[in-house]
Design an enzyme around this catalytic site. Structure first.
Site, short mmCIF file in Angstrom:
data_model
loop_
_atom_site.label_atom_id
_atom_site.label_comp_id
_atom_site.label_asym_id
_atom_site.label_seq_id
_atom_site.Cartn_x
_atom_site.Cartn_y
_atom_site.Cartn_z
CD GLU A 454 -76.88 -1.90 14.32
OE1 GLU A 454 -76.62 -1.37 15.40
OE2 GLU A 454 -76.60 -3.08 14.06
C1 LIG Z 1 -76.13 -2.20 3.70
C2 LIG Z 1 -77.36 -2.09 4.50
C3 LIG Z 1 -77.73 -3.11 5.36
C4 LIG Z 1 -78.93 -3.05 6.06
N1 LIG Z 1 -79.33 -4.12 6.80
C5 LIG Z 1 -80.60 -4.14 7.32
C6 LIG Z 1 -81.12 -5.30 7.92
O1 LIG Z 1 -80.44 -6.32 8.05
N2 LIG Z 1 -82.40 -5.27 8.37
C7 LIG Z 1 -83.20 -4.17 8.25
O2 LIG Z 1 -84.34 -4.20 8.65
N3 LIG Z 1 -82.71 -3.02 7.69
C8 LIG Z 1 -81.45 -3.00 7.20
N4 LIG Z 1 -80.96 -1.84 6.61
C9 LIG Z 1 -81.80 -0.68 6.55
C10 LIG Z 1 -81.29 0.52 7.31
O3 LIG Z 1 -81.52 0.37 8.68
C11 LIG Z 1 -81.98 1.74 6.70
O4 LIG Z 1 -81.33 1.99 5.48
C12 LIG Z 1 -81.98 2.93 7.57
O5 LIG Z 1 -82.91 2.75 8.58
C13 LIG Z 1 -82.32 4.21 6.83
O6 LIG Z 1 -83.45 4.07 6.02
P1 LIG Z 1 -83.43 4.63 4.52
O7 LIG Z 1 -82.18 4.15 3.88
O8 LIG Z 1 -84.71 4.26 3.90
O9 LIG Z 1 -83.31 6.18 4.67
P2 LIG Z 1 -84.50 7.23 4.96
O10 LIG Z 1 -85.31 6.77 6.11
O11 LIG Z 1 -85.20 7.50 3.68
O12 LIG Z 1 -83.71 8.50 5.42
C14 LIG Z 1 -83.09 9.39 4.50
C15 LIG Z 1 -82.37 10.48 5.29
O13 LIG Z 1 -83.30 11.23 6.05
C16 LIG Z 1 -82.86 11.31 7.40
N5 LIG Z 1 -84.03 11.37 8.28
C17 LIG Z 1 -85.14 10.61 8.24
N6 LIG Z 1 -85.99 10.99 9.20
C18 LIG Z 1 -85.41 12.01 9.87
C19 LIG Z 1 -85.77 12.83 10.98
N7 LIG Z 1 -86.92 12.68 11.62
N8 LIG Z 1 -84.92 13.78 11.38
C20 LIG Z 1 -83.74 13.94 10.76
N9 LIG Z 1 -83.34 13.21 9.72
C21 LIG Z 1 -84.15 12.25 9.27
C22 LIG Z 1 -82.04 10.06 7.62
O14 LIG Z 1 -81.10 10.24 8.68
C23 LIG Z 1 -81.36 9.92 6.28
O15 LIG Z 1 -80.21 10.72 6.26
C24 LIG Z 1 -79.75 -1.91 5.93
C25 LIG Z 1 -79.36 -0.85 5.10
C26 LIG Z 1 -78.19 -0.93 4.38
C27 LIG Z 1 -77.84 0.19 3.47
#
Ligand SMILES: Cc1cc2nc3c(=O)[nH]c(=O)nc-3n(C[C@H](O)[C@H](O)[C@H](O)COP(=O)(O)OP(=O)(O)OC[C@H]3O[C@@H](n4cnc5c(N)ncnc54)[C@H](O)[C@@H]3O)c2cc1C
Length: 765
Positions: A454
Site C-alpha cells: 500500500e
Molecule cells: C505480501 C504482499 C502483498 C501484496 N498484495 C498486493 C495486492 O493484493 N495487489 C497488488 O496490486 N499489489 C500487491 N502488492 C504489491 C505492493 O503494493 C508492491 O510491492 C509495492 O507497491 C512496491 O512495489 P515493489 O515491491 O515492486 O517495489 P519497487 O517499486 O521496486 O520499489 C523499490 C524501492 O524503491 C522505492 N521507491 C520507488 N520509487 C520511489 C520514489 N519515486 N521515491 C522514493 N522511493 C522510491 C520504494 O519505496 C521501495 O523502497 C503486494 C506486495 C506484497 C509484498
C-alpha cells in the site's frame, strides 16, 4: 522617515492599483512561477485532487485550531459492532493456532475459512442492503487489529476484502447491475475477491503498468459484443490463489475509436470471474513465511465484455483516480490496524516477560537498559492507538484524507518495526526460537510486508507526505498551479493575480508569526486546555507556523526541484507527520478523560515528536541549497537554537514501571491483545505467570527476610528454597503450594520450544 513613508506609499500604490500591480508584479512572477513549477502530469494531478484535506491542512497552514480538533467526535464502536467483537471475533480467535497455520499447514484450516466466510468477516464494508455488515472504519480497524494480535495470517486474510479491492470499488463506482451481481456473493463469502495492480515491471510506479486492454468486438456467450482484449502479468496479489473474482487494472486503448474519439484512455479497472476463459491464476508466493494467500495471475488475449469495466464504459480510463481515492481509505485503516496490534501484543507480553524473567537476582525490567526499551514500546503503543483511532475516525466522517493516511501508514508501520525490535531485544533468545510458544516471531517476520504494501515506505515518506501534502494542504499553491495551467493566458493571469496578493499576505503573516513565536518561545500562544499539556499545544502551534514558513520558502526557492530533492522535502514531511502524531496523542488523552495515569505516555510521545521535529528542521537547514536562506529561516524560527530534547529518563521509567504491574493502564493500553486461555496457550501462559509472580510477592518477602536473617540459604534452586522455607515454617503449606505453582508457570513461560530430531526437516522454514 520621509523615505520610509514614500516607500510605503509606492508599495500601497503598486499593490493596491490592480493594473499597476498586474503589470509590474504579477506578470513577471507568473512567468517565473510557470518556469519553476512544471505542469503536473495527469497521474500527479489526479493523485493531488483525489481525497480530502483535513487536520493536515490546519497543521500545514501554521494556525492549528485546537478547539476544532477537540470537537471531532471520538470514534467508537456501536453496540452491534461491539457484540461482533465479543462473539464472532472472540470465537474466531479461539479457533486460531498461528504456529500450526504458519509453520505446518501454510494456510488457514478449512473450518476457519468457512467461519470467516459464513460470519461476514469479508463483508464488513458491504452495505446491509446487500447482506453485508456495514461496519464503521473504527470497527473494521478494531476487528483487524484484534485478530492480528493472534494471527497475522488471519488478519491479512480478513483485511484484504475489506480494503482496496472489488468490494470497495464496486460500492463507489459500480453500476447498479454490477452491485447486484457481485455484492451479495461477496457479502456471503461465496465470492472471494482479489485486486491485481502490481506486476514485475510496475510496483511503486503503478501508473506505469504495461498490462493492456484493447477495445474490440468479440464473442461472448454466443454473441458478438463490444469488449476488451486483455493481456496481463501480475504478481504479489493477495488472495489471488483462492480468488473467484479478479479486480484487474490495465491500460486501455481504443485504436478503432469504437468507444469514442480518444485512442489512449488510460488506466481502467475491470471485474473478471476467475473461471472466465483464459484467466490464469498462477503460482503462490510465500511472503516472509506468512501463510496468507498471495500469488500471481496472468492472461493472454482474454476477451471480456465492455460492461465488466467497474462503473461501466463511462469509467473507461478513470481507474487511476478510482484507485487513488480508495487507496487512501484502506491505507488509513488496514496497515495502521496491523501496526497497532504489534504494539498491544508487544506491550503486554514484554512487560510481563520483563517482570517474570530474572537475571542477576532480579527481574530484568528493573535494569535501566531494559526500561529504556520497554518505555519506548509503551509510549509508541500509546501513540499508535491514538493515531489508529483518530485516523479511522476521519474515515468515519466520510473523509478520504490522503496525506493523513499516508502519514499513518508510514509512521505507524515504522514505529511498529522499532517497537518489535525492542520487544525482541528484551525477550532475547526467548523471541528468537520459533515454535508454538513464540508469540512474537510471526509479527516480526511480517513487518517488512507492512512496510512494503500500500505504498512502499520510502516512497510514502518521500513523495506522498510532503510531495502531495505541500500542494494539497497549502491554501493557494494548487489553485496557482491551476491558474498556470489555464489555456486562456489572460484568465490565468487574473486568477493568479488575486491568489498572489493572498499568498503574499500568508507568507508575511508566517514570517512575522514565526519570528514572534521564536523570540517568545511560543509562551504567548494560546492553548485550549490548562494544566500539564498546555505547553505542548503552544509548542506545536509554534512548529506548525515554522513549517508553513519553511514550506513556502522551499517551494519559492526550489519550485519543481523540490519534488526531486526527496531528502530535503521528506524532512518537512516529517515535521508535518510529527505534528499529526502529537495532535492524535493530545486528542486521545482528552477523549479518554485526561487520565493521570496516561501522563507519562503523553509526555514521552509529545516530547519525542517535538524532538523529531527539531531534528528534521536541523537536517533541513543543514542541507538547504542556499546557505543564506537556510540561516535566515533558522534565525526566524529558532533564534535561540533548537531546544527540544528527548523525554527524560524518569518519564521512560514511569512508563516501564506501569507495564511491570497488573493494572488499569496496562489493560487499557493493551485492550486489543487477545490472551488465550490456559497454560497451553503462549499468551495465556505468559499472563498467568506474570500474575502468579506478582501474587507470590508477599510470600517471597517472608523468604527474603529469612534469607537476610540467615535461616534460609541464598542462591539455591527455587524448588529447594520453597521446601526449606516450608520446613522451618517461614511459609505454610498453602503458601508453599502457591509458590510451587508460581514457579512452574514462571519456568514454563521463560522456556522455548525444541524439536525432536527429524521433526523440523518435515516442514522446512
Ligand atoms: C505480501 C504482499 C502483498 C501484496 N498484495 C498486493 C495486492 O493484493 N495487489 C497488488 O496490486 N499489489 C500487491 N502488492 C504489491 C505492493 O503494493 C508492491 O510491492 C509495492 O507497491 C512496491 O512495489 P515493489 O515491491 O515492486 O517495489 P519497487 O517499486 O521496486 O520499489 C523499490 C524501492 O524503491 C522505492 N521507491 C520507488 N520509487 C520511489 C520514489 N519515486 N521515491 C522514493 N522511493 C522510491 C520504494 O519505496 C521501495 O523502497 C503486494 C506486495 C506484497 C509484498
Amino acid at each position: 522617515m520621509s523615505i520610509l513613508i514614500l516607500l510605503l506609499v509606492v508599495l500601497i500604490v503598486v499593490l493596491g492599483v490592480a493594473d499597476i500591480r498586474r503589470n509590474l508584479i504579477t506578470k513577471p512572477v507568473f512567468g517565473i512561477f510557470k518556469k519553476i513549477l512544471p505542469p503536473l502530469s495527469d497521474t500527479e494531478r489526479e493523485a493531488m485532487e483525489a481525497g480530502d484535506v483535513w487536520w493536515d491542512g490546519d497543521l500545514f497552514q501554521g494556525k492549528p485550531d485546537w478547539k476544532k480538533l477537540h470537537a471531532i467526535p471520538k470514534a467508537q464502536l456501536s453496540a452491534e459492532e461491539q457484540a461482533f467483537m465479543d462473539n464472532e471475533v472472540d470465537t474466531l480467535l479461539k479457533m486460531l493456532d498461528d504456529y500450526k497455520i504458519v509453520q505446518e499447514q501454510r494456510d488457514l484450516p478449512p473450518e476457519v475459512w468457512q467461519y470467516i466466510k459464513d460470519n461476514g468477516f469479508f463483508a464488513m464494508i458491504i452495505p446491509k442492503s446487500y447482506g453485508g455488515r456495514e461496519f464503521s472504519a473504527i470497527a473494521n480497524s478494531t476487528i483487524v487489529s484484534r485478530i492480528a494480535t493472534r494471527s497475522l495470517t488471519a488478519a491479512v486474510t480478513v483485511m484484504v476484502p475489506n480494503s482496496l479491492g472489488p468490494g470497495e470499488l464496486l460500492m463507489h463506482y459500480g453500476t447498479q447491475e454490477q452491485k447486484d451481481r457481485w455484492l451479495p456473493g461477496l457479502a456471503a463469502g461465496k465470492e472471494v475477491p482479489c485486486f491485481a495492480l502490481t506486476g514485475p515491471e510496475a510496483g511503486s510506479d503503478a501508473g506505469g503498468i504495461p498490462d493492456t486492454g484493447v477495445i474490440c468486438k468479440g464473442q461472448f456467450e454466443g454473441q458478438e459484443v463490444l469488449g476488451i482484449r486483455l493481456n496481463w502479468d501480475k504478481r504479489y496479489i493477495t488472495l489471488a490463489p483462492v480468488a473467484t473474482v479478479l479486480g484487474l487494472a490495465f491500460k486501455l486503448y481504443d485504436p478503432e475509436n469504437l468507444l469514442g474519439e480518444r485512442t489512449e484512455l488510460g488506466i481502467t479497472c475491470a471485474l473478471i470471474p476467475t473461471s472466465h476463459e483464459g484467466v490464469e491464476i498462477g503460482d503462490r508466493h510465500f511472503p516472509m513465511n506468512m501463510a496468507f494467500m498471495n500469488g500471481t495471475t496472468y492472461g493472454k488475449d482474454v476477451f471480456i465484455p465492455i460492461d465488466w469495466i467497474i462503473g461501466g464504459p463511462d469509467y473507461a480510463g478513470r481507474g487511476w483516480r478510482m484507485l487513488v481515492e480508495c487507496l487512501s481509505a484502506g491505507r488509513g485503516i488496514s496497515l495502521p490496524a496491523l501496526a497497532t496490534a504489534t504494539g498491544h501484543l508487544a506491550t503486554r507480553m514484554t512487560g510481563a516477560y520483563s517482570y517474570v524473567r530474572q537475571q542477576f537476582g532480579m527481574a530484568i525490567g528493573k535494569f535501566e537498559g531494559v526500561q529504556e526499551s520497554l518505555g519506548r514500546i509503551g509510549a509508541y503503543t500509546y501513540s499508535l492507538e491514538a493515531m489508529r483511532v483518530m485516523t479511522a475516525g476521519a474515515i468515519d466522517l466520510n473523509l478520504s484524507p490522503s496525506v493523513v493516511t499516508a502519514i499513518a501508514k508510514y509512521h505507524m508501520t515504522e514505529m511498529s518495526r522499532t517497537l518489535l525490535n525492542d520487544a525482541f531485544d528484551i525477550h532475547s533468545g526467548r523471541a528468537i526460537q520459533v515454535g508454538p510458544k513464540n508469540y512474537l516471531a510471526h509479527g516480526y517476520m511480517g513487518i517488512p510486508i507492512s512496510i512494503t504494501v500500500e505504498g512502499a515506505n520510502i516512497l510514502t515518506r518521500n513523495l506522498m507526505i510532503f510531495g502531495q501534502g505541500a500542494t494539497r494542504c497549502h491554501p493557494y499553491v494548487l489553485q496557482e498551479l491551476e491558474a498556470a495551467a489555464n489555456p486562456n493566458a489572460e484568465e490565468g493571469l487574473q486568477q493568479f493575480d488575486s491568489l498572489l496578493i493572498k499568498h503574499i499576505g500568508f507568507a508575511l503573516g508566517n514570517t512575522f508569526g514565526a519570528l514572534w513565536q521564536g523570540l517568545t518561545l511560543g509562551c504567548f500562544n494560546s492553548s485550549p486546555v490548562s494544566g500539564e499539556t498546555a505547553k505542548y499545544y503552544k509548542q506545536l502551534s509554534r512548529m506548525s507556523r515554522a513549517l508553513a514558513l519553511s514550506a513556502d520558502f522551499s517551494m519559492l526557492m526550489l519550485g519543481g526541484d523540490l519534488k526531486r530533492k526527496e531528502m530535503l522535502s521528506a524532512r518537512l514531511g516529517d515535521v508535518l507527520s510529527h505534528l499529526y502524531i502529537a495532535s492524535a496523542v493530545l486528542k486521545f488523552y482528552e477523549d479518554n478523560g485526561r487520565q493521570v495515569a496516561d501522563l507519562p505516555f503523553v509526555r514521552y510521545s509529545i516530547e519525542r515528536n517535538l524532538f523529531e521535529i527539531g531534528k528534521a528542521f536541523s537536517g533541513f537547514f543543514q542541507n538547504f541549497p542556499s546557505a543564506v536562506v537556510a540561516r535566515l529561516l533558522k534565525t526566524l524560527v529558532f533564534p535561540f537554537g533548537i531546544g527540544y530534547k528527548m523525554p527524560a529518563d524518569a518519564v521512560t521509567q514511569d512508563i516501564s514501571d506501569a507495564l511491570l504491574k497488573p493494572g488499569v493502564i496496562r489493560d487499557r493500553l493493551t485492550h486489543l491483545c487477545f490472551i488465550g486461555e490456559g497454560d497451553e496457550d503462549p499468551t495465556g501462559l505468559m499472563e498467568s505467570a506474570f500474575i502468579a509472580v506478582h501474587q507470590a510477592q508477599p510470600i517471597m518477602k517472608k523468604i527474603y527476610a529469612a534469607q537476610k536473617q540467615g535461616t534460609v540459604p541464598r542462591k539455591i534452586p527455587m524448588e529447594q528454597l520453597i521446601a526449606k522455607a516450608l520446613e522451618i515454617n517461614v511459609i505454610n503449606a498453602d503458601e508453599a503450594k502457591q509458590l510451587v505453582r508460581m514457579n512452574e508457570l514462571r519456568f514454563s513461560s521463560i522456556s522455548v520450544d525444541s524439536f525432536k530430531p527429524g521433526v523440523l526437516s518435515k516442514h522446512s522454514l
